[in-house]
Design a protein around this motif. Structure first.
Motif, mmCIF file in Angstrom:
data_model
loop_
_atom_site.group_PDB
_atom_site.id
_atom_site.type_symbol
_atom_site.label_atom_id
_atom_site.label_comp_id
_atom_site.label_asym_id
_atom_site.label_seq_id
_atom_site.Cartn_x
_atom_site.Cartn_y
_atom_site.Cartn_z
ATOM 1 N N ARG A 134 1.259 -1.114 -0.051
ATOM 2 C CA ARG A 134 -0.138 -0.231 0.011
ATOM 3 C C ARG A 134 1.442 1.356 0.274
ATOM 4 N NH1 ARG A 134 -3.637 -0.497 4.627
ATOM 5 N NH2 ARG A 134 -1.797 -0.922 5.932
ATOM 6 N N LEU A 136 2.412 5.373 0.183
ATOM 7 C CA LEU A 136 1.849 6.400 1.445
ATOM 8 C C LEU A 136 2.838 7.646 1.854
ATOM 9 C CD1 LEU A 136 0.599 7.432 3.731
ATOM 10 C CD2 LEU A 136 1.911 6.418 5.779
ATOM 11 N N ALA A 151 -2.634 8.111 1.285
ATOM 12 C CA ALA A 151 -2.810 7.310 1.374
ATOM 13 C C ALA A 151 -3.644 7.278 0.331
ATOM 14 C CB ALA A 151 -2.860 6.252 2.582
ATOM 15 N N ASP A 159 -7.480 6.358 1.425
ATOM 16 C CA ASP A 159 -7.376 5.576 2.404
ATOM 17 C C ASP A 159 -7.275 6.687 3.763
ATOM 18 O OD1 ASP A 159 -7.322 3.707 4.231
ATOM 19 O OD2 ASP A 159 -6.113 1.964 3.509
ATOM 20 N N LEU A 162 -6.589 5.086 7.107
ATOM 21 C CA LEU A 162 -5.021 4.924 7.280
ATOM 22 C C LEU A 162 -4.280 6.883 7.790
ATOM 23 C CD1 LEU A 162 -2.326 3.510 7.395
ATOM 24 C CD2 LEU A 162 -2.071 3.519 4.430
ATOM 25 N N GLN A 165 -4.573 7.294 11.040
ATOM 26 C CA GLN A 165 -3.950 6.556 11.958
ATOM 27 C C GLN A 165 -2.734 7.298 12.043
ATOM 28 O OE1 GLN A 165 -3.399 2.562 10.557
ATOM 29 N NE2 GLN A 165 -2.781 1.547 12.236
#
Length: 192
Positions: A134, A136, A151, A159, A162, A165
């Protein structure tokens, strides 16, 4: 700031602090330990293009400066232009050499700023991936002096869980942009 500025709710704009970029290596360690994202070795600087000899000379000087590094492996520095007309400089380093990549990004930003092109600087980013591949990016907003996570997902989606987070994980390592409306998507950014 004067009394009237305070009374009318005006505030001084945040001054760019390029030294904030040097916080990225510690944020990368935190990011890897907490949620498994590691640097890819790619980083980019985005700036508004200006036509003219002075700007072309600065671009050539930046390229020469970064390509003169004898320890740089792989592809040289790459310049490109996106669909919106913004210019990008992409630098690549070994994934485990984030401090050198941050040094490249800092040198590019400083060279443009010191040559009078600071107003054209938009952002810098460093890309990461996890075990699931993934993508980022940690994005530095030049005019705000802050970072935010980006993301991307397929189909120009983000995302968001994410990103939030990551914000929570690295908030002690980097100055995070608190206005979520300034977390701009960087679809197709070089290096991401």
């Amino acid at each position: 700031m004067g009394f009237w500025d305070t009374l009318l709710g005006r505030s001084k704009p945040v001054r760019p602090d390029l030294d904030q970029l040097f916080g990225l290596p510690s944020a990368a360690i935190t990011l890897q330990a907490a949620i498994g994202f590691t640097p890819t070795g790619a980083g980019s600087v985005c700036f508004a293009s200006i036509e003219g000899g002075a700007f072309t000379r600065v671009q050539q000087e930046v390229r020469a400066l970064l390509e003169a590094d004898s320890e740089r492996g792989g592809a040289p520095v790459e310049f490109s232009r996106d669909g919106y007309g913004y210019s990008w400089l992409l630098s690549r380093r070994a994934p485990d050499d984030l401090p050198a990549l941050v040094g490249d990004l800092h040198a590019v930003n400083t060279a443009l700023q010191d040559s009078g092109f600071g107003p054209q600087l938009l952002c810098s980013l460093v890309s990461f991936r996890d075990a699931e591949l993934r993508p980022l990016a940690l994005v530095y907003l030049y005019k705000r002096g802050t970072f935010y996570p980006f993301a991307p997902q397929s189909g120009e989606r983000r995302d968001n869980p994410l990103e939030l987070q990551v914000k929570a994980v690295i908030k002690d390592d980097l100055r995070i942009e608190e206005e979520l409306g300034r977390w701009f998507p960087l679809w197709g950014a070089p290096g991401l």
